[in-house]
Design an enzyme around this catalytic site. Structure first.
Site, PDB file in Angstrom:
ATOM      1  N   ASP A  39       0.825  -1.187   0.000  1.00 50.24           N
ATOM      2  CA  ASP A  39       0.000   0.000   0.000  1.00 50.24           C
ATOM      3  C   ASP A  39       0.870   1.251   0.000  1.00 50.24           C
ATOM      4  OD1 ASP A  39      -2.294   1.506   0.048  1.00 50.24           O
ATOM      5  OD2 ASP A  39      -2.576   1.357   2.212  1.00 50.24           O
ATOM      6  N   GLY A  40       0.444   2.267  -0.739  1.00 49.06           N
ATOM      7  CA  GLY A  40       1.124   3.551  -0.712  1.00 49.06           C
ATOM      8  C   GLY A  40       1.799   3.958  -2.001  1.00 49.06           C
ATOM      9  N   ASN A  87     -10.096  -2.344  -6.822  1.00 45.09           N
ATOM     10  CA  ASN A  87      -9.209  -1.581  -7.703  1.00 45.09           C
ATOM     11  C   ASN A  87      -9.631  -1.659  -9.160  1.00 45.09           C
ATOM     12  OD1 ASN A  87      -6.206  -2.549  -5.860  1.00 45.09           O
ATOM     13  ND2 ASN A  87      -7.628  -0.866  -5.496  1.00 45.09           N
ATOM     14  N   ARG A  90     -11.169   1.398 -10.831  1.00 44.78           N
ATOM     15  CA  ARG A  90     -10.426   2.645 -11.017  1.00 44.78           C
ATOM     16  C   ARG A  90     -10.558   3.124 -12.471  1.00 44.78           C
ATOM     17  NH1 ARG A  90      -4.724   1.599  -7.710  1.00 44.78           N
ATOM     18  NH2 ARG A  90      -5.638   1.683  -5.611  1.00 44.78           N
ATOM     19  N   ARG A 208       1.318  -4.818   6.464  1.00 44.10           N
ATOM     20  CA  ARG A 208       0.711  -3.768   5.634  1.00 44.10           C
ATOM     21  C   ARG A 208       1.538  -2.496   5.773  1.00 44.10           C
ATOM     22  NH1 ARG A 208      -5.443  -2.165   4.197  1.00 44.10           N
ATOM     23  NH2 ARG A 208      -4.910  -0.428   2.829  1.00 44.10           N
ATOM     24  N   ARG A 214      -5.602  -1.776   8.790  1.00 51.17           N
ATOM     25  CA  ARG A 214      -6.792  -2.549   8.455  1.00 51.17           C
ATOM     26  C   ARG A 214      -6.417  -3.561   7.377  1.00 51.17           C
ATOM     27  NH1 ARG A 214      -8.551  -0.037   3.697  1.00 51.17           N
ATOM     28  NH2 ARG A 214      -7.635   2.029   3.391  1.00 51.17           N
ATOM     29  N   GLU A 227      -0.666 -13.059  12.919  1.00 45.61           N
ATOM     30  CA  GLU A 227      -0.122 -11.874  13.584  1.00 45.61           C
ATOM     31  C   GLU A 227      -0.045 -10.760  12.537  1.00 45.61           C
ATOM     32  OE1 GLU A 227       0.635 -11.703  16.854  1.00 45.61           O
ATOM     33  OE2 GLU A 227      -0.045 -13.785  17.079  1.00 45.61           O
TER      34      GLU A 227
END
EC number: 2.5.1.-
Length: 259
Positions: A39-40, A87, A90, A208, A214, A227
Site C-alpha cells: 500500500d502507498g 481496484n 479505477r 501492511r 486494516r 499476527e
C-alpha cells in the site's frame, strides 16, 4: 541536502543496524507464510511529483526485493496483494497501465525461475491478457522447487469466500448430495478445501505498509489467527530493516491461536 560524507556515515550506521537485526533473528521463529498488502504507491508518486504509474512501477520493483528478503530468511510461502477487486473500478487511464505493470512483474518473477507462482483471485474479472499472463506463470513455474509466491490480482476476501462456497456446492451437487445433507455435514474444513490457497499453511504474519491499520478484505478466512505488523513506510520506501523489524516483532510475540 546531505553531503557525501554525511550520507556515507548514514549508510555505515544503517549497515551496522541491519547486521544487528539479522543476528537477533531466531531461525526457529521465522514465519512459514507471510502475506503482504502493498500500500502507498500512489501516495509515494504524488509526494515526489511523479505520475501515479511511476509509483506503481516503483512498487513493482520492490516486490522482487521483498521476495529475495523472504527467501533469504527461509519463508516458504508469500502472498502479495497486487490488485483488489475494488481496484478494478479505477479509471481506465490508471487501471490499464497498472495491469501492464502487473503483467511485466509476473513475467519477471517467472523469468527469475526461483519461485513457484500461483495466482489467487477472480481471474474471470480480469482482462484476458492479464489472466493469461498469470496462468502462464503458474504453468511455467509448476516444477520449480522454491518458495511459493501467491500473486493476488483481482483478489477480494469476500469474493474468495463466495467462490469457495459456490465451488463446494457444485462439487457436492455433482455427487448427488442434497442441500439438506450438505447443511448437516459441511464444516470449516469443507470450505477451506475450496479457497484459492487450498493446501497451503495460513499466513503466520501479515504486513501492511503506508500506516493503514486494516486488512481491507485481505485473506479474511486465512488470517483469522495471523499476527499483524503495520508499517508507516509507503511500499516503495519499505526497506530491508523494515522487513527485519517485522520478522523480529513476530518472533517476540507469544502466539495464542485464538485461545
Amino acid at each position: 541536502m546531505r553531503t557525501p560524507g554525511k550520507q556515507k556515515l548514514r549508510d555505515a550506521v544503517y549497515g551496522l543496524y541491519e547486521r544487528r537485526l539479522i543476528r537477533s533473528l531466531s531461525l526457529d521463529r521465522i514465519p512459514r507464510h507471510i502475506g503482504v498488502i502493498i500500500d502507498g504507491n500512489r501516495r509515494w508518486a504524488r509526494a515526489v511529483g511523479d505520475p501515479v504509474s511511476r509509483g506503481h512501477e516503483a512498487g513493482a520493483n520492490k516486490i522482487v526485493e521483498f521476495l529475495d528478503w523472504c527467501d533469504d530468511v527461509g519463508v516458504k510461502v508469500v502472498t502479495v496483494w497486487m490488485l483488489s477487486t475494488d481496484n478494478l473500478s479505477r479509471p481506465a487511464d490508471e487501471l490499464e497501465p497498472l495491469l501492464r505493470i502487473i503483467e511485466q512483474t509476473v513475467d519477471e518473477l517467472t523469468a527469475i525461475g526461483r519461485w513457484r507462482i500461483h495466482p489467487v483471485g477472480a481471474l474471470d474479472l480480469l482482462p484476458g491478457a492479464t489472466a493469461e499472463t498469470l496462468k502462464a506463470a503458474e504453468t511455467a513455474t509448476h516444477g520449480v522447487d522454491g518458495m511459493l509466491v501467491n500473486v493476488a490480482v483481482g483478489y477480494g476476501g469476500r469474493r474468495e469466500l463466495a467462490d469457495a462456497v459456490r465451488s463446494l456446492l457444485h462439487e457436492e451437487a455433482a455427487q448427488g448430495i442434497s442441500i439438506e445433507e450438505l447443511a448437516e455435514r459441511v464444516d470449516v474444513e469443507h470450505i477451506a478445501r475450496h479457497l484459492y490457497t487450498k493446501g497451503q499453511p495460513d499466513p503466520d504474519l501479515v504486513i501492511r505498509t503506508s500506516g493503514e491499520q486494516r486488512l481491507g478484505g485481505f485473506l479474511l478466512w486465512q488470517s483469522a489467527l495471523s499476527e499483524f505488523y503495520f508499517c508507516e513506510a509507503l511500499w516503495p520506501d519499505f526497506r530491508h530493516v523494515d522487513f527485519l523489524r517485522a520478522i523480529r516483532s513476530y518472533a517476540q510475540r507469544e502466539r495464542r491461536f485464538g485461545t
